[in-house]
Design an enzyme around this catalytic site. Structure first.
Site, PDB file in Angstrom:
ATOM      1  CG  HIS A  72     -26.283 -52.025 112.799  1.00 10.43           C
ATOM      2  ND1 HIS A  72     -26.308 -51.628 114.127  1.00 10.43           N
ATOM      3  CD2 HIS A  72     -25.091 -52.674 112.633  1.00 10.43           C
ATOM      4  CE1 HIS A  72     -25.196 -52.008 114.721  1.00 10.43           C
ATOM      5  NE2 HIS A  72     -24.449 -52.666 113.845  1.00 10.43           N
TER       6      HIS A  72
ATOM      7  CG  ASP B 140     -22.305 -56.174 112.472  1.00 11.55           C
ATOM      8  OD1 ASP B 140     -22.730 -55.020 112.704  1.00 11.55           O
ATOM      9  OD2 ASP B 140     -21.799 -56.898 113.349  1.00 11.55           O
TER      10      ASP B 140
ATOM     11  CG  HIS C 259     -26.298 -56.102 116.447  1.00  9.00           C
ATOM     12  ND1 HIS C 259     -26.319 -56.719 115.200  1.00  9.00           N
ATOM     13  CD2 HIS C 259     -25.110 -55.447 116.492  1.00  9.00           C
ATOM     14  CE1 HIS C 259     -25.209 -56.450 114.543  1.00  9.00           C
ATOM     15  NE2 HIS C 259     -24.460 -55.668 115.311  1.00  9.00           N
TER      16      HIS C 259
ATOM     17  NE  ARG D  87     -21.466 -51.522 125.652  1.00 11.42           N
ATOM     18  CZ  ARG D  87     -21.490 -51.781 124.336  1.00 11.42           C
ATOM     19  NH1 ARG D  87     -21.659 -50.786 123.482  1.00 11.42           N
ATOM     20  NH2 ARG D  87     -21.348 -53.011 123.888  1.00 11.42           N
TER      21      ARG D  87
END
Length: 378
Positions: free
Chosen positions: A242, A244, A298, A308
């Site tokens: 996607h 941002d 990204h 994570r």
């Protein structure tokens, strides 16, 4: 335009009733049989090994102190990065290291709670704040392997306790410490983001104060991301590919790798650096720069052993601000690429009509023009 957002449901084994799909990380991290909703298509599955992307590491100390040579060097590095992939790292950023550590510690505490406790802050469909377990209420396929807690932050003076009040209201007095830490963390993110906006103004050749003033009364989003282990990480994604839709993302990663950026038709990883923030341009700022600075595709991948976590601050303009590029960035050779819009319109588009992906800004521009054309004939 048709929506690409579908409510996720599965058939109950009893009487064929439908019930919501639930992502409980305490169970899912031990699940060998990954539900099909979390399995991504072959052409989007994560690559086993991704080369490291060499993004510029920008030391902000000289810029903050007004050193002209350091400022020139920082603005040059920012300009080079933002014209290609829109990602860079910043160090000596002025954010207290103890505050960062506390923000990570309280994030651990929140996501370690039982699901029913976290669901007290459940994010409602169509809203952008609250707790979400894998967006199971919004989409029916390609679900992300993650949990999030999203918080609204505003820089307006009369809203200086907005995050503290949110934790009190939704989770109770016992969560005051979380509210205090994330209020302070967002205040620091606001300060850092506005300084970065000054640097972006310099690097684009407009007034240093132009973008800082545009975002001074910002209405932004703070998001805590938790990616639990997955026993079959090659099948799923923590966050799908996607761009941002926001203006600027200031991300702090823990020490576990997982952020990947798509550059020159290849996925590259950005190595975690606990002393640095990862900064990237979003679609709204790409429109503000008239397309000169790039928002970049990204995603986040997961692994089979270690959780994570990351802290993401998404800088967004105040709801009344019209997103339009400064006149210096528009001329005969560089005509306007995107129509004027407000951030709430783009936010509504991504929350109710469209799942953010690599075509969000183009799809939004078309949707906006279609709606404006329809309005003229009503």
């Amino acid at each position: 335009m048709t929506t690409n957002s579908i409510i996720t449901k599965e058939k109950s084994p009893i009487l064929g009733e439908e019930k919501p799909l639930i992502f409980d990380s305490s169970h899912m991290k031990n699940e060998f049989n990954i539900p099909t909703q979390y399995i991504w298509p072959d052409d989007e599955k994560p690559c086993v090994v991704a080369q490291e992307l060499h993004v510029p590491l920008i030391d902000l100390m000289g810029f903050f102190s007004g050193d002209p040579i350091a400022t020139q060097q920082a603005s040059r590095l920012v300009d080079e990065a933002c014209r290609s992939h829109g990602f860079f790292l910043v160090v000596n950023h002025g954010v207290d290291s103890n505050l960062i550590s506390n923000a990570h510690r309280y994030m651990d505490m929140f996501f370690d709670m039982p699901l029913f406790e976290k669901q007290k802050a459940q994010r409602k469909i169509g809203e952008h704040c609250g707790y979400a377990s894998s967006f199971t209420g919004r989409f029916s396929s390609k679900l992300p392997w993650k949990e999030t807690l999203s918080l609204r932050y505003t820089a307006k003076e009369n809203s200086s306790h907005i995050i503290k009040e949110y934790f009190q209201r939704t989770l109770g007095e016992s969560f005051n410490n979380l509210g205090n830490v994330y209020q302070e963390y967002c205040n620091s993110m606001n300060t850092l983001s506005l300084r970065i906006m000054e640097l972006l103004g310099i690097s684009l050749g407009v007034q240093k104060s132009h973008f800082k003033e545009f975002f001074e009364d910002n209405d932004s989003i703070m998001r805590l991301n938790y990616y639990p282990p997955c026993l079959k990480p090659e099948l799923t994604l923590g966050t799908g590919p996607h761009y941002d839709p926001t203006s600027l993302t200031v991300l702090h990663q823990d020490c576990v790798s997982g952020l990947q950026v798509f550059v020159d038709n290849e996925w590259y990883s950005i190595r975690p650096n606990f002393n640095a923030f990862v900064v990237n341009i979003g679609d709204t700022f790409m429109a503000l720069s008239n397309g000169i600075y790039k928002s970049c595709l990204h995603r986040a991948v997961v692994n089979n052993t270690t959780p994570r976590k990351s802290l993401a601050f998404f800088l967004c303009p105040h709801k009344d601000k019209v997103v339009t590029p400064p006149t210096e960035l528009v001329d005969y050779n560089n005509p306007r690429l995107y129509p004027d819009f407000t951030w709430p319109a783009l936010l509504e588009f991504t929350q109710k009509h469209y799942r953010a992906d690599k075509n969000t800004l183009q799809a939004f521009s078309m949707w906006l023009q279609e709606n404006n054309a329809e309005a003229k004939y009503e």
